[in-house]
Each structure stands twice: as structure tokens, then as C-alpha cells.
Design an enzyme around this catalytic site. Structure first.
Site, PDB file in Angstrom:
ATOM      1  N   TRP A 147     -12.592   7.579   7.016  1.00 31.54           N
ATOM      2  CA  TRP A 147     -11.388   7.319   7.360  1.00 31.54           C
ATOM      3  C   TRP A 147     -10.261   8.111   6.727  1.00 31.54           C
ATOM      4  O   TRP A 147     -10.288   8.216   5.362  1.00 31.54           O
ATOM      5  CB  TRP A 147     -11.000   5.938   7.156  1.00 31.54           C
ATOM      6  CG  TRP A 147     -11.927   5.005   8.095  1.00 31.54           C
ATOM      7  CD1 TRP A 147     -13.021   4.331   7.386  1.00 31.54           C
ATOM      8  CD2 TRP A 147     -11.862   4.470   9.277  1.00 31.54           C
ATOM      9  NE1 TRP A 147     -13.418   3.528   8.485  1.00 31.54           N
ATOM     10  CE2 TRP A 147     -12.765   3.744   9.472  1.00 31.54           C
ATOM     11  CE3 TRP A 147     -11.161   5.104  10.527  1.00 31.54           C
ATOM     12  CZ2 TRP A 147     -13.048   3.284  10.858  1.00 31.54           C
ATOM     13  CZ3 TRP A 147     -11.405   4.749  11.826  1.00 31.54           C
ATOM     14  CH2 TRP A 147     -12.436   3.714  11.972  1.00 31.54           C
ATOM     15  N   GLU A 149       5.140 -11.596  13.727  1.00 37.71           N
ATOM     16  CA  GLU A 149       4.409 -12.373  13.824  1.00 37.71           C
ATOM     17  C   GLU A 149       4.270 -13.441  12.309  1.00 37.71           C
ATOM     18  O   GLU A 149       3.532 -14.371  12.521  1.00 37.71           O
ATOM     19  CB  GLU A 149       2.807 -12.122  14.079  1.00 37.71           C
ATOM     20  CG  GLU A 149       2.749 -11.642  15.632  1.00 37.71           C
ATOM     21  CD  GLU A 149       2.922 -10.117  15.835  1.00 37.71           C
ATOM     22  OE1 GLU A 149       3.982  -9.751  15.064  1.00 37.71           O
ATOM     23  OE2 GLU A 149       2.713  -9.469  16.800  1.00 37.71           O
ATOM     24  N   THR A 208       7.655  -8.846  20.026  1.00 43.24           N
ATOM     25  CA  THR A 208       7.201  -7.538  19.230  1.00 43.24           C
ATOM     26  C   THR A 208       7.378  -6.455  20.180  1.00 43.24           C
ATOM     27  O   THR A 208       7.529  -6.761  21.474  1.00 43.24           O
ATOM     28  CB  THR A 208       5.659  -7.961  19.181  1.00 43.24           C
ATOM     29  OG1 THR A 208       4.996  -8.024  20.218  1.00 43.24           O
ATOM     30  CG2 THR A 208       5.375  -9.091  18.287  1.00 43.24           C
ATOM     31  N   LYS A 241     -10.377   9.132  12.026  1.00 43.35           N
ATOM     32  CA  LYS A 241     -11.936   9.246  11.680  1.00 43.35           C
ATOM     33  C   LYS A 241     -12.460  10.896  11.603  1.00 43.35           C
ATOM     34  O   LYS A 241     -12.639  11.310  12.780  1.00 43.35           O
ATOM     35  CB  LYS A 241     -12.635   8.491  12.633  1.00 43.35           C
ATOM     36  CG  LYS A 241     -13.903   7.855  11.994  1.00 43.35           C
ATOM     37  CD  LYS A 241     -14.417   6.519  12.532  1.00 43.35           C
ATOM     38  CE  LYS A 241     -15.456   5.876  11.463  1.00 43.35           C
ATOM     39  NZ  LYS A 241     -15.921   4.791  12.401  1.00 43.35           N
TER      40      LYS A 241
HETATM   41  P1  AMP Z   1       7.186  -5.602  13.247  1.00 41.47           P
HETATM   42  O1  AMP Z   1       6.956  -6.664  13.730  1.00 41.47           O
HETATM   43  O2  AMP Z   1       8.021  -4.818  14.487  1.00 41.47           O
HETATM   44  O3  AMP Z   1       8.257  -5.865  12.303  1.00 41.47           O
HETATM   45  O4  AMP Z   1       6.156  -4.475  12.935  1.00 41.47           O
HETATM   46  C1  AMP Z   1       5.363  -5.170  11.780  1.00 41.47           C
HETATM   47  C2  AMP Z   1       4.458  -3.762  11.441  1.00 41.47           C
HETATM   48  O5  AMP Z   1       5.352  -2.969  10.789  1.00 41.47           O
HETATM   49  C3  AMP Z   1       3.457  -4.218  10.657  1.00 41.47           C
HETATM   50  O6  AMP Z   1       2.085  -4.514  10.956  1.00 41.47           O
HETATM   51  C4  AMP Z   1       3.090  -2.822   9.702  1.00 41.47           C
HETATM   52  O7  AMP Z   1       2.486  -1.954  10.522  1.00 41.47           O
HETATM   53  C5  AMP Z   1       4.612  -2.337   9.486  1.00 41.47           C
HETATM   54  N1  AMP Z   1       5.009  -2.568   8.448  1.00 41.47           N
HETATM   55  C6  AMP Z   1       5.830  -3.546   7.905  1.00 41.47           C
HETATM   56  N2  AMP Z   1       6.207  -3.592   6.775  1.00 41.47           N
HETATM   57  C7  AMP Z   1       5.808  -2.632   6.197  1.00 41.47           C
HETATM   58  C8  AMP Z   1       5.691  -1.994   4.695  1.00 41.47           C
HETATM   59  N3  AMP Z   1       6.155  -2.458   3.642  1.00 41.47           N
HETATM   60  N4  AMP Z   1       4.915  -0.692   4.775  1.00 41.47           N
HETATM   61  C9  AMP Z   1       4.540  -0.204   5.726  1.00 41.47           C
HETATM   62  N5  AMP Z   1       4.296  -0.537   7.139  1.00 41.47           N
HETATM   63  C10 AMP Z   1       5.055  -1.981   7.193  1.00 41.47           C
END
Ligand code: AMP
Length: 537
Positions: free
Chosen positions: A437, A322, A179, A432
Site C-alpha cells: 500500500w 457520523e 454526509t 496498491k
Molecule cells: P465529513 O463527514 O464530511 O466530515 O468527512 C469525514 C472524513 O474527513 C473522514 O472520514 C476523513 O476521511 C476526513 N478527515 C476528517 N478529519 C481528518 C483529519 N484530521 N485528517 C485527515 N482527514 C480527515
């Protein structure tokens, strides 16, 4: 009484066996770095993958050993996925845009033994080599000139492909992705053959990638980002045609789409922005694409609407490294056709519904023991669990989940009564104000709806009375401008009045992370000393 059906371990080599057997002639097309278009097919990929199995064994690699790639999307990279996993090794895809300290950390943490890389990343290799003591073999995917054979091809050329896949338990690891780690060191997600297979079987369905043997998929999602959303596996599972663009250039995507009859196109919102901008500037068309997939970041309503008007089925998915990565997907429920166009756009802008195998819920932001209702208004911390959700990060001492398997995503969402999930923020990014929120994501989405706004990011800045108030940071489209007051007026009917930003700052650039997402952490640092105009009141 025991069940009486056959049991076959779920291994990803089964996918390439199927694709080669039933769809062997189906093409895999890559436009590679030097601009040439290279063709192979599923049978060819299988044969090359078997030769790679032999090559890895000859290099002394054993099942469980890690093979790293530092590469964009192309067929040789695809071969390495099936070759490494077919030899029982773990294929570790690395994001070349990571910072040097992250690159150093993850290769050493993973203890990678082989590094396969694109020539374009030679400078990274030269720079990082002294810091990567575990790597024994560096093998370049592409040759220096078209007349030469690449090191990768030479390696495979020395083998005859007369080999068998390494067999083993379906719970053996097969892929590894780190990640991006907005805080602390990156964390390794170690996918298993079984989790990958179950994810694959689920996401080929119409409720997710909607693939079949006649589909032609161009994934602009990098193969190093959450396994390119599992697309290279899902295409093998259906015999779909895969089209790769090694260089991220809208002209290449459009050219390939039209020449190869692409029907499915997948990319994060930034890719869609770039694509639409290119189409507008050139007047070119990409008319064959019927299914557009987006995810990874919030997709502005204006883009969803535009694509839908062009007749595209826009599938908006949510997921994480994840979660392999599909967590939810925005598919049509009964009654869809009776909805107005605007209602359909609104639903498409949300992150969608659970798919079988992945379950989501929201819990109270301050008290995770309290599960919140699907009432369309309560915003809570999003949790997920399922067959392809991480249990524990690589080399961690403890599970990343609670006793019931729930993984805290760090996202904030509202669940609607029909089950639709709508992301409103990251837990660390919510603003906040006066105990309530404010969703930074909704503010940003509304702002990019203005034609002069190219990118927007909202952060909370300290306020003596309200605790925090929103500051909106904006990058304008080239050659365009909008006054702060005009933008505030534009936002006035799109968000609650008390959400309106107290200040709007215009900048040339907003900082991004190695995976191309807005880095709120860096933005907050940049504006650490910022004082709101009325903060003295
Ligand atoms: P990654 O592990 O780098 O793919 O990042 C995952 C994160 O990307 C998630 O926890 C979200 O915060 C963001 N994310 C993934 N899909 C979306 C979506 N469709 N809309 C908004 N944020 C997203």
C-alpha cells in the site's frame, strides 16, 4: 437496588438555559452579509429561540418535524438551532454547495417542512422550489435592505417568548446532517439530544476544544458541516463568547479576531491556507488566537509548524459527520514538554488520541475480523464506536455498524504505541503497488511542503507490472512553477523511494466535492485514460 440520584433528560435546551442563566450577558457577535456587525448575547439567543418555538407551533409544526436551514454562520442561524430543537423539531442543516440533484434528494428524503435561508442563497431557493414539494414555508434570515425587517425577524416579532421548551426523551432526534456521499446517495445522520449532549460535555475539555467562560471562539467551520464540530453547543455549555463571520473572507476573520479578542479559531486546512496567505500578503497580524483547531482533511506539516512557531496550540482532530464529529483529538500527553520542537510538530500532524466516549481501532484491510496492533507500522481500516457514533442512517433498513457497534469509517490509519492515530488514506484511495500500500495522503502532504505547490492529489493509475503506480496531480501557487523532476527530487527524502510518483501532471484546478474536499472520484475520471510514461515495460 435502584440508584437514588435525580434524573433529568439530557436535552439541548438545557444548554441554552444554562448559558442564558449563568452567562446571559456574554456576547454573540456576527458580521453579517452586508458587512455590519450585529450583537446579541446568550440571554437574547434564548429569548429569540423561545419566540421561534412559538412561531413553529403556530405554523403547525409538531415534535419530530424537520426544519431545514440553508445558511452560513450567524446569530439568527444559531437561534434557529435552539428554537427548532427546543420545539422538539429536528434541525436539518444543508450544505449550500451541494449539487442540485443532492439538494433535491436530501430535502425530499428528510421531508423538511420549513426552509430557513440566507438571501445569498435565493437563487438556489428559486431553482429548487419546484423540486421540494414537502416545504410549506420559506423564511429568509436576512432582509433585502438594512432598513427592512427580515421575514425571520417578523416571524419572531409576532411572538412574546413566553413559552416553554418541548420536553421529551433524551433519545429523541434533534439535528440532522447528510454526509456528502462520495458514492451513492447522501446518507442522513440523525443526532439525538443525548448523543449531542454527551458529545458537548466531552469536547469542552482541554483535550478537545478547551473552552471556558473567558474563551472567545470564531468557528469558520460552517454550521452546516457536522454541526460546526459541535462548537455552538460547546460554547453554550461553557458560556464562551461566539463570533461569526457570515462571509468566508480572511479579511473578515482577521478583522473580527482582532476587534473581538478571539482566542480560539477553528477551520479546515483550506481555511488555514487562506488565512496564512492573507496574513503574508497584507502583513496583518492575528495575534490573540492561542488555540487553533483543524480537522476534516489532512493538515500539511508545514502549516502546523508555522502556526506552532507563532505560539499557537494547534489541536488537530479527526472525525466525521457520523461521529458528531469528534472522534480523536491531538492533545498533549505526559512528557510533551520534553519532546523536541520537531517531535511535537510530528505529533501535531497526526490525528491524535481517543477521547472518552469515542473508541477507535484498526483492522486488516482485507479481513476486518483481524484487529491490528498499535505498532506504528501496520496500516488498517479505521473503525469507531461510542456514545455519539451513528448506529443507523435515516430510513435505512439495517444498522451501519457490526454486532459490536463498530462503524467502518472508510479511512485507513496507523496506530502508534502511545495511542496516536495517524490517517494514511481513504480505503478507496490507497494505491496498491506490487501488493504493497502507498499512502496517497502522505505523498500529497509531502508535495504541498514545496513552496511552489498550492495543492496536490495522488491517485493510482494502472500499471502492467505493479498493478498501480502513483500519479501526482499538482496545482502551483499563482505566479510560481516547479519542474516535475525538481519536485520528485524534493520528495525523495520525504517518502519511501518506491512511493515516488511515476508521473507528475500540472493542472489549473483539482476537482472538489460539495464539502470542499478533493474529489478523487472526479480526478480518477479525469485521468481515466492516462498512460504512465513507462507503462509499456
Ligand atoms: P465529513 O463527514 O464530511 O466530515 O468527512 C469525514 C472524513 O474527513 C473522514 O472520514 C476523513 O476521511 C476526513 N478527515 C476528517 N478529519 C481528518 C483529519 N484530521 N485528517 C485527515 N482527514 C480527515
Amino acid at each position: 437496588m435502584a440508584g437514588m440520584m435525580q434524573h433529568w433528560e439530557l436535552r439541548v435546551s438545557g444548554l441554552i438555559d444554562f448559558a442564558a442563566r449563568e452567562h446571559g450577558a456574554q456576547e454573540i457577535v456576527s458580521r453579517v452579509a452586508d458587512g455590519t456587525v450585529v450583537r446579541t448575547n446568550w440571554a437574547g439567543v434564548r429569548n429569540d429561540a423561545l419566540r421561534m418555538v412559538q412561531a413553529l407551533r403556530r405554523l403547525g409544526l409538531a415534535p419530530g418535524d424537520r426544519v431545514a436551514t440553508l445558511a452560513m454562520n450567524h446569530a439568527r442561524h444559531l437561534v434557529s438551532w435552539y428554537g427548532a430543537t427546543g420545539a422538539g423539531c429536528v434541525l436539518h442543516t444543508i450544505n449550500p454547495r451541494l449539487f442540485d440533484d443532492q439538494l433535491e434528494f436530501i430535502v425530499n428524503h428528510a421531508e423538511d417542512r420549513v426552509m430557513l435561508y440566507d438571501r445569498a442563497f435565493q437563487p438556489i431557493i428559486d431553482r429548487m422550489k419546484p423540486h421540494w414539494p414537502t416545504i410549506e414555508h420559506y423564511i429568509c434570515f436576512d432582509a433585502e435592505t438594512a432598513a427592512q425587517e427580515s421575514a425571520f425577524d417578523q416571524c419572531l416579532g409576532a411572538e412574546d417568548g413566553d413559552a416553554t421548551w418541548t420536553s421529551g426523551d433524551e433519545r429523541d432526534p434533534c439535528m440532522l446532517c447528510y454526509t456528502s456521499g462520495t458514492t451513492g446517495d447522501p446518507k442522513g445522520v440523525l443526532y439525538e439530544h443525548r448523543s449531542t449532549m454527551l458529545h458537548t460535555l466531552a469536547v469542552v475539555a482541554p483535550s478537545a476544544l478547551n473552552l471556558e467562560a473567558r474563551s472567545v471562539m470564531l468557528p469558520v467551520v460552517p454550521m452546516f458541516h457536522a454541526n460546526s464540530w459541535g462548537i455552538p453547543f460547546a460554547c453554550a455549555a461553557t458560556g464562551a463568547k461566539l463570533v461569526f463571520s457570515q462571509v468566508n473572507d480572511p479579511a473578515w476573520w482577521v478583522g473580527l479576531s482582532n476587534a473581538e479578542n478571539v482566542t480560539h479559531f477553528a477551520g479546515v486546512p483550506t481555511i488555514w491556507f487562506g488565512l496564512l496567505k492573507y496574513l503574508d500578503e497584507t502583513g496583518e497580524k492575528m495575534s490573540g488566537v492561542r488555540h487553533g483547531f483543524t480537522g476534516g482533511a489532512a493538515m500539511p506539516r508545514s502549516i502546523v509548524e508555522r502556526l506552532m512557531r507563532e505560539g499557537m496550540r494547534v489541536v488537530h482532530a479527526w472525525g466525521m459527520t457520523e461521529t458528531s464529529p469528534f472522534g480523536t483529538s491531538n492533545y498533549e500527553k505526559p512528557g510533551w514538554d520534553d519532546l523536541s520542537f520537531d517531535e511535537q510538530v510530528s505529533l501535531r500532524t497526526m490525528q491524535g488520541y481517543g477521547i472518552y466516549g469515542s473508541e477507535v481501532r484498526i483492522v486488516d484491510l482485507d479481513d476486518p475480523a483481524t484487529v491490528l496492533p498499535r505498532d506504528g507500522t501496520s496500516a488498517g481500516a479505521l473503525q469507531v464506536r461510542g456514545h455519539w457514533t451513528v448506529n443507523r442512517y435515516l430510513k435505512a433498513d439495517a444498522d451501519a455498524t457490526d454486532a459490536d457497534g463498530w462503524f467502518a469509517t472508510g479511512d485507513v490509519a496507523v496506530m502508534h504505541p502511545d495511542g496516536a492515530m495517524q490517517l494514511t488514506d481513504r480505503t478507496k484511495d490507497v494505491i496498491k503497488s506490487g501488493g504493497e500500500w502507498i499512502s496517497s495522503v502522505e505523498l500529497e502532504n509531502a508535495a504541498v511542503g514545496h513552496p511552489a505547490v498550492a495543492e496536490a492529489a495522488a491517485i493510482g493509475v494502472p500499471h502492467p507490472r505493479w498493478d498501480e503506480r502513483p500519479l501526482l496531480v499538482v496545482v502551483c501557487e499563482t505566479g510560481q512553477a516547479v519542474a516535475a523532476e525538481e519536485l520528485r527530487a524534493f520528495l525523495a527524502d520525504k517518502v519511501a523511494k518506491w512511493w515516488l510518483p511515476d508521473a507528475i501532471e500540472f493542472v489549473d484546478e483539482i476537482p472538489h466535492t460539495g464539502t470542499g474536499k478533493i474529489s478523487k472520484k472526479d480526478l480518477r475520471k479525469q485521468f481515466a485514460d492516462y498512460r504512465l510514461p513507462d507503462a509499456a515495460t
